[in-house]
Design a protein around this motif. Structure first.
Motif, PDB file in Angstrom:
ATOM      1  N   ALA A   1      62.876  52.950  24.917  1.00 19.57           N
ATOM      2  CA  ALA A   1      61.518  52.635  24.454  1.00 19.57           C
ATOM      3  C   ALA A   1      60.505  53.451  25.250  1.00 19.57           C
ATOM      4  CB  ALA A   1      61.251  51.141  24.622  1.00 19.57           C
ATOM      5  N   LYS A   2      59.566  54.057  24.530  1.00 17.22           N
ATOM      6  CA  LYS A   2      58.574  54.920  25.174  1.00 17.22           C
ATOM      7  C   LYS A   2      57.216  54.230  25.255  1.00 17.22           C
ATOM      8  CE  LYS A   2      60.776  59.320  24.072  1.00 17.22           C
ATOM      9  NZ  LYS A   2      62.078  58.645  23.993  1.00 17.22           N
ATOM     10  N   VAL A   3      56.513  54.515  26.355  1.00 17.49           N
ATOM     11  CA  VAL A   3      55.174  53.947  26.569  1.00 17.49           C
ATOM     12  C   VAL A   3      54.156  54.782  25.801  1.00 17.49           C
ATOM     13  CG1 VAL A   3      53.385  53.442  28.277  1.00 17.49           C
ATOM     14  CG2 VAL A   3      55.796  53.064  28.851  1.00 17.49           C
ATOM     15  N   GLU A   4      53.453  54.136  24.864  1.00 21.33           N
ATOM     16  CA  GLU A   4      52.410  54.841  24.121  1.00 21.33           C
ATOM     17  C   GLU A   4      51.085  54.828  24.883  1.00 21.33           C
ATOM     18  OE1 GLU A   4      53.789  54.563  19.505  1.00 21.33           O
ATOM     19  OE2 GLU A   4      52.364  53.041  20.207  1.00 21.33           O
ATOM     20  N   LYS A   5      50.793  53.708  25.535  1.00 24.02           N
ATOM     21  CA  LYS A   5      49.613  53.633  26.402  1.00 24.02           C
ATOM     22  C   LYS A   5      49.751  52.394  27.288  1.00 24.02           C
ATOM     23  CE  LYS A   5      46.562  51.066  23.229  1.00 24.02           C
ATOM     24  NZ  LYS A   5      45.205  50.995  22.662  1.00 24.02           N
ATOM     25  N   PHE A   6      48.938  52.334  28.340  1.00 19.59           N
ATOM     26  CA  PHE A   6      48.966  51.166  29.213  1.00 19.59           C
ATOM     27  C   PHE A   6      47.618  50.998  29.892  1.00 19.59           C
ATOM     28  CE2 PHE A   6      49.561  54.344  32.441  1.00 19.59           C
ATOM     29  CZ  PHE A   6      49.133  53.773  33.635  1.00 19.59           C
ATOM     30  N   THR A   7      47.333  49.770  30.312  1.00 17.18           N
ATOM     31  CA  THR A   7      46.144  49.489  31.118  1.00 17.18           C
ATOM     32  C   THR A   7      46.573  48.672  32.331  1.00 17.18           C
ATOM     33  OG1 THR A   7      45.591  47.436  29.942  1.00 17.18           O
ATOM     34  CG2 THR A   7      44.578  49.477  29.136  1.00 17.18           C
ATOM     35  N   CYS A   8      45.835  48.830  33.401  1.00 18.36           N
ATOM     36  CA  CYS A   8      46.142  48.133  34.648  1.00 18.36           C
ATOM     37  C   CYS A   8      44.834  47.546  35.185  1.00 18.36           C
ATOM     38  CB  CYS A   8      46.735  49.128  35.636  1.00 18.36           C
ATOM     39  SG  CYS A   8      47.210  48.414  37.211  1.00 18.36           S
ATOM     40  N   VAL A   9      44.786  46.228  35.316  1.00 20.09           N
ATOM     41  CA  VAL A   9      43.591  45.546  35.803  1.00 20.09           C
ATOM     42  C   VAL A   9      43.899  44.884  37.143  1.00 20.09           C
ATOM     43  CG1 VAL A   9      41.816  43.810  35.315  1.00 20.09           C
ATOM     44  CG2 VAL A   9      42.838  45.125  33.428  1.00 20.09           C
ATOM     45  N   LYS A  10      43.191  45.323  38.172  1.00 19.42           N
ATOM     46  CA  LYS A  10      43.446  44.810  39.525  1.00 19.42           C
ATOM     47  C   LYS A  10      42.371  43.803  39.924  1.00 19.42           C
ATOM     48  CE  LYS A  10      45.299  49.310  40.928  1.00 19.42           C
ATOM     49  NZ  LYS A  10      45.116  50.461  41.843  1.00 19.42           N
ATOM     50  N   THR A  11      42.814  42.676  40.436  1.00 14.55           N
ATOM     51  CA  THR A  11      41.902  41.669  40.968  1.00 14.55           C
ATOM     52  C   THR A  11      42.293  41.423  42.419  1.00 14.55           C
ATOM     53  OG1 THR A  11      41.755  40.642  38.775  1.00 14.55           O
ATOM     54  CG2 THR A  11      40.928  39.365  40.641  1.00 14.55           C
ATOM     55  N   ALA A  12      41.473  41.932  43.333  1.00 15.55           N
ATOM     56  CA  ALA A  12      41.829  41.878  44.755  1.00 15.55           C
ATOM     57  C   ALA A  12      41.871  40.449  45.284  1.00 15.55           C
ATOM     58  CB  ALA A  12      40.843  42.716  45.570  1.00 15.55           C
ATOM     59  N   THR A  13      41.017  39.590  44.748  1.00 15.28           N
ATOM     60  CA  THR A  13      41.007  38.175  45.166  1.00 15.28           C
ATOM     61  C   THR A  13      40.843  37.308  43.924  1.00 15.28           C
ATOM     62  OG1 THR A  13      38.612  38.359  45.614  1.00 15.28           O
ATOM     63  CG2 THR A  13      40.094  38.588  47.484  1.00 15.28           C
ATOM     64  N   SER A  14      41.931  36.716  43.486  1.00 21.03           N
ATOM     65  CA  SER A  14      41.873  35.901  42.261  1.00 21.03           C
ATOM     66  C   SER A  14      41.865  34.425  42.631  1.00 21.03           C
ATOM     67  CB  SER A  14      43.048  36.248  41.344  1.00 21.03           C
ATOM     68  OG  SER A  14      44.291  35.972  41.976  1.00 21.03           O
ATOM     69  N   VAL A  15      42.825  33.655  42.139  1.00 24.82           N
ATOM     70  CA  VAL A  15      42.900  32.225  42.440  1.00 24.82           C
ATOM     71  C   VAL A  15      43.160  32.010  43.927  1.00 24.82           C
ATOM     72  CG1 VAL A  15      43.661  31.618  40.131  1.00 24.82           C
ATOM     73  CG2 VAL A  15      45.366  32.175  41.886  1.00 24.82           C
ATOM     74  N   TYR A  16      42.812  30.824  44.428  1.00 27.40           N
ATOM     75  CA  TYR A  16      43.022  30.579  45.850  1.00 27.40           C
ATOM     76  C   TYR A  16      44.508  30.472  46.166  1.00 27.40           C
ATOM     77  CZ  TYR A  16      44.018  25.595  45.031  1.00 27.40           C
ATOM     78  OH  TYR A  16      44.582  24.413  44.628  1.00 27.40           O
ATOM     79  N   GLU A  17      44.873  30.874  47.367  1.00 20.46           N
ATOM     80  CA  GLU A  17      46.262  30.894  47.795  1.00 20.46           C
ATOM     81  C   GLU A  17      46.681  29.495  48.238  1.00 20.46           C
ATOM     82  OE1 GLU A  17      48.969  34.073  50.329  1.00 20.46           O
ATOM     83  OE2 GLU A  17      46.924  33.649  50.988  1.00 20.46           O
ATOM     84  N   THR A  18      47.656  28.908  47.538  1.00 18.66           N
ATOM     85  CA  THR A  18      48.062  27.531  47.834  1.00 18.66           C
ATOM     86  C   THR A  18      49.114  27.494  48.932  1.00 18.66           C
ATOM     87  OG1 THR A  18      49.589  27.654  45.953  1.00 18.66           O
ATOM     88  CG2 THR A  18      47.484  26.566  45.580  1.00 18.66           C
ATOM     89  N   LEU A  19      48.637  27.642  50.154  1.00 15.59           N
ATOM     90  CA  LEU A  19      49.502  27.593  51.329  1.00 15.59           C
ATOM     91  C   LEU A  19      49.573  26.161  51.853  1.00 15.59           C
ATOM     92  CD1 LEU A  19      48.136  30.760  53.168  1.00 15.59           C
ATOM     93  CD2 LEU A  19      50.177  30.603  51.736  1.00 15.59           C
ATOM     94  N   PRO A  20      50.578  25.836  52.647  1.00 17.21           N
ATOM     95  CA  PRO A  20      50.649  24.490  53.239  1.00 17.21           C
ATOM     96  C   PRO A  20      49.374  24.163  54.015  1.00 17.21           C
ATOM     97  CG  PRO A  20      52.722  25.649  53.567  1.00 17.21           C
ATOM     98  CD  PRO A  20      51.767  26.653  53.000  1.00 17.21           C
ATOM     99  N   GLY A  21      48.830  22.967  53.772  1.00 16.40           N
ATOM    100  CA  GLY A  21      47.624  22.527  54.466  1.00 16.40           C
ATOM    101  C   GLY A  21      46.322  22.870  53.781  1.00 16.40           C
ATOM    102  N   CYS A  22      46.395  23.651  52.698  1.00 21.41           N
ATOM    103  CA  CYS A  22      45.144  24.097  52.061  1.00 21.41           C
ATOM    104  C   CYS A  22      44.457  22.998  51.254  1.00 21.41           C
ATOM    105  CB  CYS A  22      45.395  25.309  51.175  1.00 21.41           C
ATOM    106  SG  CYS A  22      46.265  24.946  49.636  1.00 21.41           S
ATOM    107  N   GLU A  23      45.209  21.963  50.866  1.00 18.54           N
ATOM    108  CA  GLU A  23      44.623  20.929  50.014  1.00 18.54           C
ATOM    109  C   GLU A  23      43.436  20.255  50.693  1.00 18.54           C
ATOM    110  OE1 GLU A  23      44.309  19.042  46.371  1.00 18.54           O
ATOM    111  OE2 GLU A  23      45.585  20.725  46.969  1.00 18.54           O
TER     112      GLU A  23
END
Length: 346
Positions: free
Chosen positions: A214-236
């Protein structure tokens, strides 16, 4: 979940998510917009707000939350400084910014309050969205797929799941590339190459990284450096409620307290909860002698100010630019408002 490695993810997040799936009738149901989010979600919301007399503005980022520094209304919001030294004011202010953005804009005099100091421990997680159009139909299904790949957390064939991209001849895969911490600074071509390597493992009979199938006809790439909050232990315990200690400031955003955690659904629910807070505050205060904090005069946009004409490039998230200071005239008005604030009767 949450676009991070499972060994760093808070298990509280997993337990809450499973609880929702088990207890709510449609908790595990997945739905897709039938087109572009801009056209199918944002534009109808904008039209609804405007039909009710509201105003929707873009390209007018907040560069400083201006607070009363002294007097009766100390620490309450007097107005917002936008780019170009424009000043706007209101009775209530609701933030729906991502956590990393509001953290930068929290006024200095608020930072020692527990409500805000706890929130400073939260941070957004980087994520990359990739869309690839192929020259043929792949063996996919009409659903969102959780991937076994180390880089592609979920994907869907939009030619199956979305009306706008519907096709019986060609597939368009939309994928979440995460964890993306080590990839956010890489070029789009490097990310595409890594994605195709992963897709070769997921579709060994249909996709080869060298493009021989299968060949790629086109593509887009959207970068979000800071999206949803990181759910680490203790963050609640760090997540703020919608009701804040500032009398005319209300917090929304997926990181604020609500049951759907770090998600688009959580962000929407937080907005509903924030609206209820404003409604309840206004109702309670309307039957009392409460006086809303005084407001700054609104000031027009000045195109000669530094960065006034700066525009965020397409497919990039706006990065908060905090104004180093407020205009002299605004400072003078703040002092005047403090000196002439009404005295509360006893």
């Amino acid at each position: 979940l949450n676009f991070i490695d499972p060994d760093t993810l808070s298990m509280q997040c997993v337990l809450i998510a499973l609880n929702r799936f088990l207890q709510e009738t449609h908790g595990s149901k997945i739905a897709f917009l039938d087109g572009s989010p801009t056209e199918r979600l944002c534009e109808p919301l904008k039209e609804y707000i405007e039909s009710k007399g509201g105003i929707v503005r873009t390209n007018a980022p907040v560069q400083r939350i201006i607070v009363h520094e002294d007097g009766k209304y100390k620490d309450s919001i007097a107005g917002l400084l936008l780019k170009g030294n424009e000043v706007i004011s209101a009775d209530y202010y609701v933030s729906a910014m991502p956590v990393d953005a509001i953290k930068k804009l929290v006024p200095e005099s608020w930072r020692d309050r527990e409500y805000f100091s706890k929130m400073m421990g939260l941070k957004g997680v980087p994520v990359i969205n990739i869309h690839i159009w192929f020259d043929r139909k792949l063996s996919t299904v009409d659903n969102l797929i959780f991937s076994r790949s180390n880089l592609l957390s979920v994907y869907a064939d939009m030619s199956e799941t979305c009306k706008e991209y519907s096709s019986s001849e060609k597939s368009m895969l939309e994928m979440v590339f995460a964890p993306a911490k080590g990839w956010i600074a890489k070029s789009d071509d490097e990310i595409l190459e890594a994605t195709l390597q992963e897709l070769e493992n997921l579709f060994p009979d249909e996709i080869k990284a060298d493009g021989s199938l299968a060949k790629v006809e086109k593509f887009t790439c959207v970068k979000t450096a800071t999206s949803v909050y990181e759910t680490l232990p203790g963050c609640e315990s760090m997540r703020p409620t919608q009701l804040s200690p500032i009398p005319n400031f209300v917090m929304a955003g997926d990181f604020s307290k609500q049951k759907y955690l770090a998600s688009m659904e959580g962000a929407i629910l937080s907005g509903q909860l924030a609206a209820k807070v404003v409604q309840n505050l206004d109702l309670e205060r309307s039957v009392s002698n409460y006086e809303l904090p005084t407001k700054l005069s609104e000031r027009p946009f000045d195109e000669t100010v530094e960065f006034a004409n700066e525009v965020t490039p397409d497919r990039q998230l706006y990065r908060v630019r905090v104004a180093a200071d407020i205009p002299t005239q605004v400072k003078e008005e703040l002092s005047y408002l403090a000196d002439n604030a009404p005295v509360m009767s006893t």
